[in-house]
Scaffold this motif. Structure first.
Motif, short mmCIF file in Angstrom:
data_model
loop_
_atom_site.label_atom_id
_atom_site.label_comp_id
_atom_site.label_asym_id
_atom_site.label_seq_id
_atom_site.Cartn_x
_atom_site.Cartn_y
_atom_site.Cartn_z
N GLU A 175 0.86 -1.19 0.00
CA GLU A 175 0.00 0.00 0.00
C GLU A 175 0.89 1.24 0.00
OE1 GLU A 175 -2.68 -0.11 3.28
OE2 GLU A 175 -3.52 -2.07 2.76
N ARG A 198 -4.90 6.82 -12.38
CA ARG A 198 -5.10 5.60 -11.57
C ARG A 198 -4.43 5.75 -10.21
NH1 ARG A 198 -7.04 1.16 -14.40
NH2 ARG A 198 -7.13 1.44 -16.67
N THR A 199 -3.30 6.42 -10.18
CA THR A 199 -2.61 6.63 -8.91
C THR A 199 -3.44 7.51 -7.98
OG1 THR A 199 -0.47 6.45 -10.01
CG2 THR A 199 -0.50 7.53 -7.86
N GLU A 212 -6.21 5.50 -6.53
CA GLU A 212 -5.70 4.60 -5.50
C GLU A 212 -5.46 5.36 -4.19
OE1 GLU A 212 -1.75 1.76 -4.68
OE2 GLU A 212 -1.93 2.91 -6.53
N GLU A 263 -8.73 6.44 -2.48
CA GLU A 263 -9.40 5.35 -1.77
C GLU A 263 -8.69 5.03 -0.46
OE1 GLU A 263 -10.71 0.66 -2.45
OE2 GLU A 263 -9.75 1.79 -4.06
#
Length: 406
Positions: free
Chosen positions: A93, A224-225, A228, A231
């Motif tokens: 993560e 997309r980063t 991520e 979230e």
């Protein structure tokens, strides 16, 4: 020359498989394992294993004989302190967005917090010691990171590609001043936004990133980063700050050097990290921990451009060095075995060394002494040890940590 027994650090962002597999342990582990530490950090020093199976802390070994273990040059500068820490870092993560101070900034910050009476273990303390903390990460697997500010002209194009009406004025601030001053102004604005404003902007930006990905836009990886990060850290200003940074993908053997002031966050992957033996971190976001914006702004470097990616320079047969200006450390990669045309690899140094085997199995010979290193094992070589000769019957990879050369 002695084998090392090293501590595994468990953090929530770690992996349940990567470090355990390296050490030949059962997977998955009950809890995430984030870092394997090799060195003499007071928080978790390695233990030197004697031939009879007993062990003692590397910290104690250095304290008892600093010049013999570290060499005269290293001991003159660092006393009994090993100046570097070697790690295997495994991230499943994203880590926090952070930067590290220069030596002067660390010394001044440490003295100021001492003078103000801030306890060394206080959660709002920025400086745990008076030392710089430059670092270098070399990928063992595909490794993803954010590091350094992207060219502001390119960032302005990215921000304009996002259909987020309330966020658009912020992007235009940078478009109107696409330089380090413009980056500083926009970055400061984003990380000091009131939470009510963040709660309005972030959903728009995330929705815009979803649309960008669906439409196969040119900033697919960057968007997309952000999704991520959004979230993982809902409502965090660091998600917006991440829009300004270079998105980097390292292949095994690739490395990036992170000097003082470089804003960065590791996202995913496993790598060998070497850093100065310091705990000084200035956080920007993507964390519930303390964020000191004024001190962060004092430390940050707003220079911009692509981050240089190193593959190593072959300085002797079978040994590739990753060059940095750091006096605290130097990292090299060693490749030896049947596929190598170099035969055995010889390594020597006037200071301390740690050798870590990351693939295969190596025999390390110093004079009349010989040890076998399996994958995941490491060995301590003092300044008094003879040059080491590394041989292998199978294709083998090691990393060597030493003090830097000024």
């Amino acid at each position: 020359m002695e084998l090392l027994h090293n501590a595994v650090r468990a953090y929530a962002w770690g992996s349940r498989t990567a470090i355990a597999e390296l050490l030949g342990k059962e997977v998955p582990t009950p809890h995430p394992e984030a870092e394997l530490w090799m060195g003499a950090h007071p928080g978790d020093p390695s233990r030197v294993v004697a031939p009879d199976g007993g062990s003692r802390s590397l910290l104690d070994l250095l304290a008892d004989d600093p010049e013999g273990q570290l060499g005269a040059r290293c001991a003159d500068r660092w006393g009994s302190r090993l100046p570097f820490l070697l790690k295997v870092l495994a991230a499943d993560e994203p880590l926090s967005l952070q930067a590290h101070p220069s030596a002067e900034q660390a010394a001044n910050g440490f003295a100021a917090e001492d003078a103000a009476g801030v306890p060394i273990d206080s959660p709002i303390r920025n400086y745990k010691d008076p030392s710089a903390k430059p670092e270098l990460i070399c990928a063992l697997t595909e490794f993803h990171a954010l590091a350094g500010f992207r060219d502001p002209l390119r960032t302005a194009v990215l921000l304009r590609s996002l259909d987020a009406p309330d966020f658009a004025p912020y992007g235009e601030l940078l478009a109107a001043q696409p330089d380090d001053s413009g980056l500083r102004a926009l970055f400061t604005t984003l990380i000091t936004l009131p939470q009510t404003t963040l709660d309005l902007l972030l959903p728009q930006v995330l929705d815009a990133c979803v649309l960008h990905v669906k439409e196969h836009g040119e900033f697919d990886l960057e968007c997309r980063t952000i999704l991520e990060l959004g979230e993982a850290y809902p409502g965090d200003a660091g998600v917006l700050a991440a829009l300004l940074l270079n998105r980097i993908v390292l292949q095994p053997g690739d490395a990036i050097y992170l000097p003082a002031g470089n804003l960065h966050a590791y996202l995913h992957g496993t790598g060998v990290e070497i850093l100065a033996n310091s705990d000084n971190v200035l956080r920007c976001g993507l964390t519930p921990k303390h964020v000191d914006v004024p001190e962060l702004m004092r430390v940050l470097d707003f220079g911009f451009g692509d981050m240089p990616v190193q593959t190593g320079v072959e300085t002797s047969p079978g040994l590739w060095m990753y060059r940095t200006p750091c006096p605290e450390f130097e990292l090299s990669r060693i490749e030896v075995g049947p596929s190598s045309s170099t035969g055995d690899v010889r390594v020597d140094h006037t200071g301390p060394q740690i050798l870590l085997c990351t693939r295969g199995r190596a025999r390390v010979t110093t004079g009349r002494q010989s040890l076998v290193l399996d994958r995941g094992q490491s060995v301590w070589l003092s300044a008094q040890d003879p040059a080491a000769v590394i041989s292998a019957d199978i294709d083998t990879q090691l990393f060597r940590a030493t003090a830097g050369v000024e």
